[in-house]
Scaffold this motif. Structure first.
Motif, PDB file in Angstrom:
ATOM      1  N   GLY A 183       0.886  -1.670  -0.135  1.00  0.00           N
ATOM      2  CA  GLY A 183      -0.225   0.397  -0.185  1.00  0.00           C
ATOM      3  C   GLY A 183       1.016   0.965   0.708  1.00  0.00           C
ATOM      4  N   SER A 184       1.777   0.980   0.281  1.00  0.00           N
ATOM      5  CA  SER A 184       2.950   2.846   0.475  1.00  0.00           C
ATOM      6  C   SER A 184       2.580   3.066  -1.817  1.00  0.00           C
ATOM      7  N   GLY A 185       2.988   4.098  -1.336  1.00  0.00           N
ATOM      8  CA  GLY A 185       2.582   4.856  -2.517  1.00  0.00           C
ATOM      9  C   GLY A 185       4.852   4.842  -3.311  1.00  0.00           C
ATOM     10  N   ARG A 186       4.798   5.646  -4.335  1.00  0.00           N
ATOM     11  CA  ARG A 186       5.987   5.831  -5.168  1.00  0.00           C
ATOM     12  C   ARG A 186       6.872   6.685  -4.279  1.00  0.00           C
ATOM     13  N   PHE A 187       6.998   7.572  -3.520  1.00  0.00           N
ATOM     14  CA  PHE A 187       6.784   8.552  -2.559  1.00  0.00           C
ATOM     15  C   PHE A 187       7.380   7.413  -1.673  1.00  0.00           C
ATOM     16  N   GLY A 188       6.452   7.159  -0.892  1.00  0.00           N
ATOM     17  CA  GLY A 188       6.450   6.082   0.011  1.00  0.00           C
ATOM     18  C   GLY A 188       7.629   5.150   0.551  1.00  0.00           C
ATOM     19  N   VAL A 189       7.939   4.144  -1.263  1.00  0.00           N
ATOM     20  CA  VAL A 189       8.366   3.705  -1.502  1.00  0.00           C
ATOM     21  C   VAL A 189       9.957   3.938  -1.111  1.00  0.00           C
ATOM     22  N   LEU A 190      10.239   5.707  -2.072  1.00  0.00           N
ATOM     23  CA  LEU A 190      11.713   5.949  -1.844  1.00  0.00           C
ATOM     24  C   LEU A 190      12.351   6.575  -0.670  1.00  0.00           C
ATOM     25  N   PHE A 191      11.396   6.927   0.096  1.00  0.00           N
ATOM     26  CA  PHE A 191      11.898   7.777   1.455  1.00  0.00           C
ATOM     27  C   PHE A 191      11.641   6.215   2.968  1.00  0.00           C
ATOM     28  N   ARG A 192      10.708   5.108   2.573  1.00  0.00           N
ATOM     29  CA  ARG A 192      11.006   4.750   3.797  1.00  0.00           C
ATOM     30  C   ARG A 192      11.641   3.259   3.637  1.00  0.00           C
ATOM     31  N   ILE A 193      12.411   3.289   2.206  1.00  0.00           N
ATOM     32  CA  ILE A 193      12.337   1.656   1.247  1.00  0.00           C
ATOM     33  C   ILE A 193      14.280   2.327   0.860  1.00  0.00           C
ATOM     34  N   THR A 194      13.410   2.435  -0.078  1.00  0.00           N
ATOM     35  CA  THR A 194      15.111   3.085  -1.192  1.00  0.00           C
ATOM     36  C   THR A 194      16.378   3.369  -0.583  1.00  0.00           C
ATOM     37  N   LEU A 195      15.978   5.430  -0.171  1.00  0.00           N
ATOM     38  CA  LEU A 195      16.744   6.096   0.829  1.00  0.00           C
ATOM     39  C   LEU A 195      17.367   5.855   2.184  1.00  0.00           C
ATOM     40  N   PRO A 196      16.983   4.615   3.064  1.00  0.00           N
ATOM     41  CA  PRO A 196      17.673   4.581   4.293  1.00  0.00           C
ATOM     42  C   PRO A 196      18.358   3.282   3.538  1.00  0.00           C
ATOM     43  N   LEU A 197      18.102   1.857   2.546  1.00  0.00           N
ATOM     44  CA  LEU A 197      18.961   1.240   1.993  1.00  0.00           C
ATOM     45  C   LEU A 197      20.211   2.089   1.338  1.00  0.00           C
ATOM     46  N   ALA A 198      19.905   3.128   0.665  1.00  0.00           N
ATOM     47  CA  ALA A 198      21.801   3.841  -0.011  1.00  0.00           C
ATOM     48  C   ALA A 198      21.740   5.392   1.047  1.00  0.00           C
ATOM     49  N   MET A 199      21.450   4.452   1.764  1.00  0.00           N
ATOM     50  CA  MET A 199      22.228   6.049   2.954  1.00  0.00           C
ATOM     51  C   MET A 199      23.725   6.029   3.082  1.00  0.00           C
ATOM     52  N   PRO A 200      24.128   5.044   2.819  1.00  0.00           N
ATOM     53  CA  PRO A 200      26.072   5.461   2.885  1.00  0.00           C
ATOM     54  C   PRO A 200      26.114   5.679   1.585  1.00  0.00           C
ATOM     55  N   GLY A 201      25.416   5.771   0.660  1.00  0.00           N
ATOM     56  CA  GLY A 201      26.140   6.267  -0.611  1.00  0.00           C
ATOM     57  C   GLY A 201      25.063   7.914  -0.823  1.00  0.00           C
ATOM     58  N   VAL A 202      24.151   8.410   0.141  1.00  0.00           N
ATOM     59  CA  VAL A 202      23.224   9.740  -0.068  1.00  0.00           C
ATOM     60  C   VAL A 202      25.015  10.268   1.417  1.00  0.00           C
ATOM     61  N   VAL A 203      25.555   9.848   2.263  1.00  0.00           N
ATOM     62  CA  VAL A 203      26.159  10.410   2.996  1.00  0.00           C
ATOM     63  C   VAL A 203      27.875  10.634   2.282  1.00  0.00           C
ATOM     64  N   THR A 204      27.950   9.477   1.623  1.00  0.00           N
ATOM     65  CA  THR A 204      29.537   9.800   0.948  1.00  0.00           C
ATOM     66  C   THR A 204      29.398  11.522   0.076  1.00  0.00           C
ATOM     67  N   ALA A 205      27.993  11.162  -0.927  1.00  0.00           N
ATOM     68  CA  ALA A 205      28.232  12.437  -1.700  1.00  0.00           C
ATOM     69  C   ALA A 205      27.944  13.706  -1.344  1.00  0.00           C
ATOM     70  N   LEU A 206      26.833  13.551   0.249  1.00  0.00           N
ATOM     71  CA  LEU A 206      27.169  14.858   0.762  1.00  0.00           C
ATOM     72  C   LEU A 206      28.426  15.034   1.557  1.00  0.00           C
ATOM     73  N   ILE A 207      29.453  14.793   2.422  1.00  0.00           N
ATOM     74  CA  ILE A 207      30.525  14.829   2.452  1.00  0.00           C
ATOM     75  C   ILE A 207      31.424  15.033   1.442  1.00  0.00           C
TER      76      ILE A 207
END
Length: 282
Positions: A183-207
């Motif tokens: 029942g999760s929408g596209r943005f719900g899937v992105l923010f609840r599933i995908t982004l937490p799993l990709a957090m090391p990459g997000v942090v690397t880009a941020l640094i």
């Protein structure tokens, strides 16, 4: 019946390989820490003792740190923070959807898009200073913080797209499909599933983006003219004169400029661990 007790094993000495590895790690850490320690000592050394061949000064003076805040360089530090933070936010806002879409959709020209992104990483702002200056001069954005944010964000965008594309592509699509079925929408899937799993990459880009924008000098020197609009890297250059250098003030400003980066690393390290843990749980 007789019971036989198993002999107790005495803890043996630490393996030689482990000891040598730890010793090597300490030696490397000391090598990397030594220049920063020397910088702090030079900032606390009196001006009349800067040229003496003695490692420790006779006394420690805090005048250079007081002059840093009273001399107006605190405003330059704030400009540097605005440029680094603004560039990082801009890069994440653009790189996240671009990397996610290129990793999840096999559209026509996808490889050409990624190849063009990689090519832009080869260009350096130094080789394009004349064009960059003329472009911002036409828009009336010379001597503006926004011009520095746009330039730093643009030249760090390629790396962020590539690193985030790799992390998004490594996440199984079945996880997103299962969340969509729940029942999760596209943005719900992105923010609840995908982004937490990709957090090391997000942090690397941020640094990468934050530190690159924080240390940038050439573009800031070209696009800023008034002292109050210059970032700290350019403002510290004023301590280097034609015939003499104010080493105490220069090193004091460098120490203060290093502290926010160290704090960022301390905060980001926890986020990397939490991101990896969240990915393993989900």
């Amino acid at each position: 019946m007789t019971s036989h007790k198993a002999p107790r094993l005495r803890p043996g000495p630490a393996p030689l390989k482990k000891t040598l590895t730890a010793a090597g790690a300490y030696v490397i850490a000391i090598i990397f820490i030594f220049p920063y320690l020397q910088m702090i000592i030079a900032a606390l050394r009196p001006r009349e003792e800067q040229r003496e061949a003695v490692y420790l000064p006779s006394s420690f003076h805090w005048s250079a740190f007081v002059e840093f805040w009273s001399g107006g360089l605190a405003g330059n530090l704030l400009v540097t923070l605005e440029v680094a933070a603004g560039s990082t936010i801009l890069v994440l806002l653009v790189a996240l959807p671009a990397a996610y879409y290129s990793a999840r959709h096999d559209f026509r020209g996808r490889m050409v898009f990624l190849f063009l992104v990689l090519i832009t990483q080869m260009f350096q702002p130094t080789a394009m200073l004349v064009g960059i200056y003329r472009e911002f001069a036409q828009f009336g954005m010379v001597d503006s913080v926004w011009s520095l944010i746009l330039v730093n964000g643009g030249f760090n965008l390629a790396f962020a797209v590539w690193i985030l594309h790799a992390y998004f592509a490594s996440i199984p699509r079945e996880l997103e499909e299962a969340a969509a079925m729940d029942g999760s929408g596209r943005f719900g899937v992105l923010f609840r599933i995908t982004l937490p799993l990709a957090m090391p990459g997000v942090v690397t880009a941020l640094i990468f983006t934050f530190i690159a924008a924080w240390n940038e000098f050439v573009v800031a020197l070209t696009l800023t003219t008034t002292p109050e609009n210059q970032p700290l890297t350019v403002a510290l250059n004023s301590y280097i004169g034609q015939y003499q250098v104010d080493w105490q003030s220069l090193f004091a400003g460098s120490v203060i400029a290093t502290i926010p980066v160290i704090v960022l690393f301390a905060l980001i390290e926890r986020k990397v661990v939490s991101g990896l843990t969240a990915g393993s749980i989900k």
